[in-house]
Motif scaffolding. Structure first.
Motif, PDB file in Angstrom:
ATOM      1  N   GLY A  69       0.802  -1.217   0.000  1.00 55.53           N
ATOM      2  CA  GLY A  69       0.000   0.000   0.000  1.00 55.53           C
ATOM      3  C   GLY A  69       0.834   1.266   0.000  1.00 55.53           C
ATOM      4  O   GLY A  69       0.449   2.282   0.607  1.00 55.53           O
ATOM      5  N   CYS A  70       1.984   1.221  -0.684  1.00 60.21           N
ATOM      6  CA  CYS A  70       2.845   2.401  -0.762  1.00 60.21           C
ATOM      7  C   CYS A  70       3.215   2.638  -2.217  1.00 60.21           C
ATOM      8  O   CYS A  70       2.802   1.896  -3.109  1.00 60.21           O
ATOM      9  N   THR A  71       3.987   3.681  -2.474  1.00 57.19           N
ATOM     10  CA  THR A  71       4.399   3.947  -3.841  1.00 57.19           C
ATOM     11  C   THR A  71       5.600   3.077  -4.214  1.00 57.19           C
ATOM     12  O   THR A  71       6.336   2.597  -3.337  1.00 57.19           O
ATOM     13  N   VAL A  72       5.797   2.883  -5.515  1.00 58.45           N
ATOM     14  CA  VAL A  72       6.955   2.113  -5.968  1.00 58.45           C
ATOM     15  C   VAL A  72       8.242   2.843  -5.588  1.00 58.45           C
ATOM     16  O   VAL A  72       9.234   2.219  -5.219  1.00 58.45           O
ATOM     17  N   GLN A  73       8.201   4.167  -5.652  1.00 55.90           N
ATOM     18  CA  GLN A  73       9.390   4.940  -5.272  1.00 55.90           C
ATOM     19  C   GLN A  73       9.744   4.691  -3.813  1.00 55.90           C
ATOM     20  O   GLN A  73      10.926   4.620  -3.455  1.00 55.90           O
ATOM     21  N   ASP A  74       8.729   4.546  -2.953  1.00 57.28           N
ATOM     22  CA  ASP A  74       8.988   4.232  -1.543  1.00 57.28           C
ATOM     23  C   ASP A  74       9.744   2.907  -1.416  1.00 57.28           C
ATOM     24  O   ASP A  74      10.680   2.785  -0.624  1.00 57.28           O
ATOM     25  N   VAL A  75       9.331   1.920  -2.208  1.00 58.04           N
ATOM     26  CA  VAL A  75       9.965   0.595  -2.150  1.00 58.04           C
ATOM     27  C   VAL A  75      11.418   0.671  -2.579  1.00 58.04           C
ATOM     28  O   VAL A  75      12.320   0.206  -1.878  1.00 58.04           O
ATOM     29  N   VAL A  76      11.674   1.278  -3.742  1.00 60.63           N
ATOM     30  CA  VAL A  76      13.049   1.295  -4.246  1.00 60.63           C
ATOM     31  C   VAL A  76      13.951   2.193  -3.410  1.00 60.63           C
ATOM     32  O   VAL A  76      15.146   1.907  -3.249  1.00 60.63           O
ATOM     33  N   ASP A  77      13.393   3.276  -2.857  1.00 65.24           N
ATOM     34  CA  ASP A  77      14.192   4.129  -1.963  1.00 65.24           C
ATOM     35  C   ASP A  77      14.641   3.335  -0.740  1.00 65.24           C
ATOM     36  O   ASP A  77      15.804   3.402  -0.319  1.00 65.24           O
ATOM     37  N   ARG A  78      13.701   2.595  -0.170  1.00 66.92           N
ATOM     38  CA  ARG A  78      14.000   1.829   1.036  1.00 66.92           C
ATOM     39  C   ARG A  78      15.116   0.817   0.791  1.00 66.92           C
ATOM     40  O   ARG A  78      16.092   0.745   1.537  1.00 66.92           O
ATOM     41  N   TYR A  79      14.968   0.031  -0.283  1.00 66.23           N
ATOM     42  CA  TYR A  79      15.940  -1.037  -0.507  1.00 66.23           C
ATOM     43  C   TYR A  79      17.244  -0.530  -1.113  1.00 66.23           C
ATOM     44  O   TYR A  79      18.301  -1.114  -0.855  1.00 66.23           O
ATOM     45  N   HIS A  80      17.188   0.525  -1.897  1.00 68.99           N
ATOM     46  CA  HIS A  80      18.447   1.114  -2.381  1.00 68.99           C
ATOM     47  C   HIS A  80      19.289   1.577  -1.202  1.00 68.99           C
ATOM     48  O   HIS A  80      20.500   1.289  -1.141  1.00 68.99           O
ATOM     49  N   ASN A  81      18.674   2.278  -0.269  1.00 69.91           N
ATOM     50  CA  ASN A  81      19.419   2.764   0.896  1.00 69.91           C
ATOM     51  C   ASN A  81      19.924   1.614   1.761  1.00 69.91           C
ATOM     52  O   ASN A  81      21.050   1.653   2.277  1.00 69.91           O
ATOM     53  N   LEU A  82      19.095   0.571   1.904  1.00 69.64           N
ATOM     54  CA  LEU A  82      19.502  -0.589   2.698  1.00 69.64           C
ATOM     55  C   LEU A  82      20.678  -1.316   2.042  1.00 69.64           C
ATOM     56  O   LEU A  82      21.670  -1.664   2.698  1.00 69.64           O
ATOM     57  N   ILE A  83      20.581  -1.543   0.733  1.00 71.76           N
ATOM     58  CA  ILE A  83      21.641  -2.247   0.012  1.00 71.76           C
ATOM     59  C   ILE A  83      22.927  -1.429   0.034  1.00 71.76           C
ATOM     60  O   ILE A  83      24.017  -1.966   0.284  1.00 71.76           O
ATOM     61  N   LYS A  84      22.813  -0.142  -0.231  1.00 74.23           N
ATOM     62  CA  LYS A  84      23.998   0.721  -0.256  1.00 74.23           C
ATOM     63  C   LYS A  84      24.697   0.736   1.097  1.00 74.23           C
ATOM     64  O   LYS A  84      25.925   0.613   1.182  1.00 74.23           O
ATOM     65  N   SER A  85      23.908   0.863   2.167  1.00 75.95           N
ATOM     66  CA  SER A  85      24.510   0.885   3.502  1.00 75.95           C
ATOM     67  C   SER A  85      25.118  -0.472   3.861  1.00 75.95           C
ATOM     68  O   SER A  85      26.142  -0.544   4.549  1.00 75.95           O
ATOM     69  N   SER A  86      24.502  -1.554   3.376  1.00 80.23           N
ATOM     70  CA  SER A  86      25.057  -2.897   3.621  1.00 80.23           C
ATOM     71  C   SER A  86      26.430  -3.034   2.974  1.00 80.23           C
ATOM     72  O   SER A  86      27.367  -3.553   3.578  1.00 80.23           O
TER      73      SER A  86
END
Length: 352
Positions: A69-86
């Motif tokens: 129930g969120c935007t696609v941009q919300d999804v990719v922002d979340r995982y891009h930041n998670l992957i980058k920080s990992s």
């Protein structure tokens, strides 16, 4: 064949899909080996560039967004930041780690497509695809469910039945419906642009089978099996509202197919780095100077895209260097068990 001497080395690591966290197999099979190789080159005092980034288009992120129930941009922002920080926490030393939703990438990928389009390198073809009249959208294989024609499970996917394991196409399903809302589907005609890989088959056979016998056996073998089966035109666009709009008249509601736009991210990310940091030189030196050695580190499910599709794209465009070597690690042995480096890895790459 005489061994060629290179002035610099460009290393890329397969773009992780921004639909989940990095898997330990991804790290062991792709990113750690790439990082070790790059660090070794740096210790030797050689000129090397290490390029990475998140792949943020395609169908799976849209499905996740609808479920959450969120935007696609919300999804990719979340995982891009998670992957980058990992990657940062693991000490993976990218010179640039960007993303395919960046404005630079959107413009670069759009221009790349337009160049091939204006050069007559695509073929236009119409086909009938499943369409949801209520939501007014064409559906991909992954968005379609129905009764399995083999075991008659009621919720088989458009590409595979999870119950019996049969590989399927949506046309084989009995009473196919929209997997998201259960709406019945109809067939409608739609036009797309295709890269005629068959036209590049003779060149690919020479380049791969004769000139790159040193590639790892799994890479060489998979390429040979594709070539032996004869290549066919492959769609570079699709009907979807998430992605890079197709930059030609009459293509409203269509975007660049994710497998087409994602590898271009290696080039656009290099341009982004060089534009912001002139000390790295001109991006074209890294991608168009044949004294640059290009090496891809990939997972096994990425082989066909890096060794057949992307080289054909670069060849069609003209002027780009091609991969000199394509390392591919398939498994990490951990506590006596094999962990696939490609499980849940770019699942949308399997032609959904």
């Amino acid at each position: 064949m005489e061994k060629k001497e290179f002035k610099r080395t460009l290393v890329t690591a397969a773009l992780p899909y921004a639909n989940g966290p990095v898997h330990i197999g991804h790290l062991a099979g792709v990113y750690v080996p790439a990082d070790i190789y790059v660090r070794y080159k740096r210790l030797l005092g050689e000129e090397v560039l290490f390029v990475g980034g998140s792949d943020e288009h395609g169908v799976p992120v849209t499905i996740r967004a609808r479920k959450e129930g969120c935007t696609v941009q919300d999804v990719v922002d979340r995982y891009h930041n998670l992957i980058k920080s990992s990657f940062e926490r693991f000490g993976i030393s990218f010179d640039v780690y960007s993303r395919t939703t960046s404005s630079i990438h959107h413009q670069f990928a759009s221009d790349f497509f337009k160049h091939l389009y204006e050069d007559g390198k695509f073929v236009e073809m119409e086909s009938e695809q499943f369409y949801d009249e209520a939501t007014q959208e064409f559906l991909t294989d992954r968005n379609i469910k129905g009764e399995c024609p083999v075991c008659h499970a009621q919720d088989a996917n458009g590409d595979q039945c999870e119950k019996c394991g049969s590989t399927l196409s949506p046309d084989e399903l009995i009473n196919p419906v929209n997997a998201i809302n259960g709406n019945p589907l109809v067939k409608r005609s739609t036009k797309h642009w295709y890269l005629p890989l068959n036209e590049y088959q003779p060149w690919l056979e020479q380049w791969i089978l004769n000139e790159h016998k040193e590639w790892r056996s799994n890479v060489y073998g998979q390429c040979k099996s594709w070539l032996d089966a004869d290549l066919r035109p492959r769609a570079v666009t699709r009907d979807l509202n998430w992605g890079i709009p197709v930059p030609v008249e009459g293509a409203e509601g269509k975007v660049l197919y994710v497998w087409f736009d994602a590898p271009i991210g290696y080039i656009s990310n290099t341009k982004e780095l060089c534009d912001a940091h002139p000390e790295y030189g001109n991006w074209e030196t890294w991608w168009k100077d044949d004294s640059t050695r290009l090496i891809h580190f990939i997972g096994k499910d990425n082989i066909v895209f890096h060794c057949i599709v992307f080289p054909a794209m670069l060849k069609a465009h003209g002027g780009y260097i091609l991969p000199d070597n394509v390392p591919s690690n398939e498994f990490l042995n951990l506590e006596g068990e094999k962990i696939s480096t490609s499980r849940n890895w770019r699942a949308h790459r399997q032609c959904s």
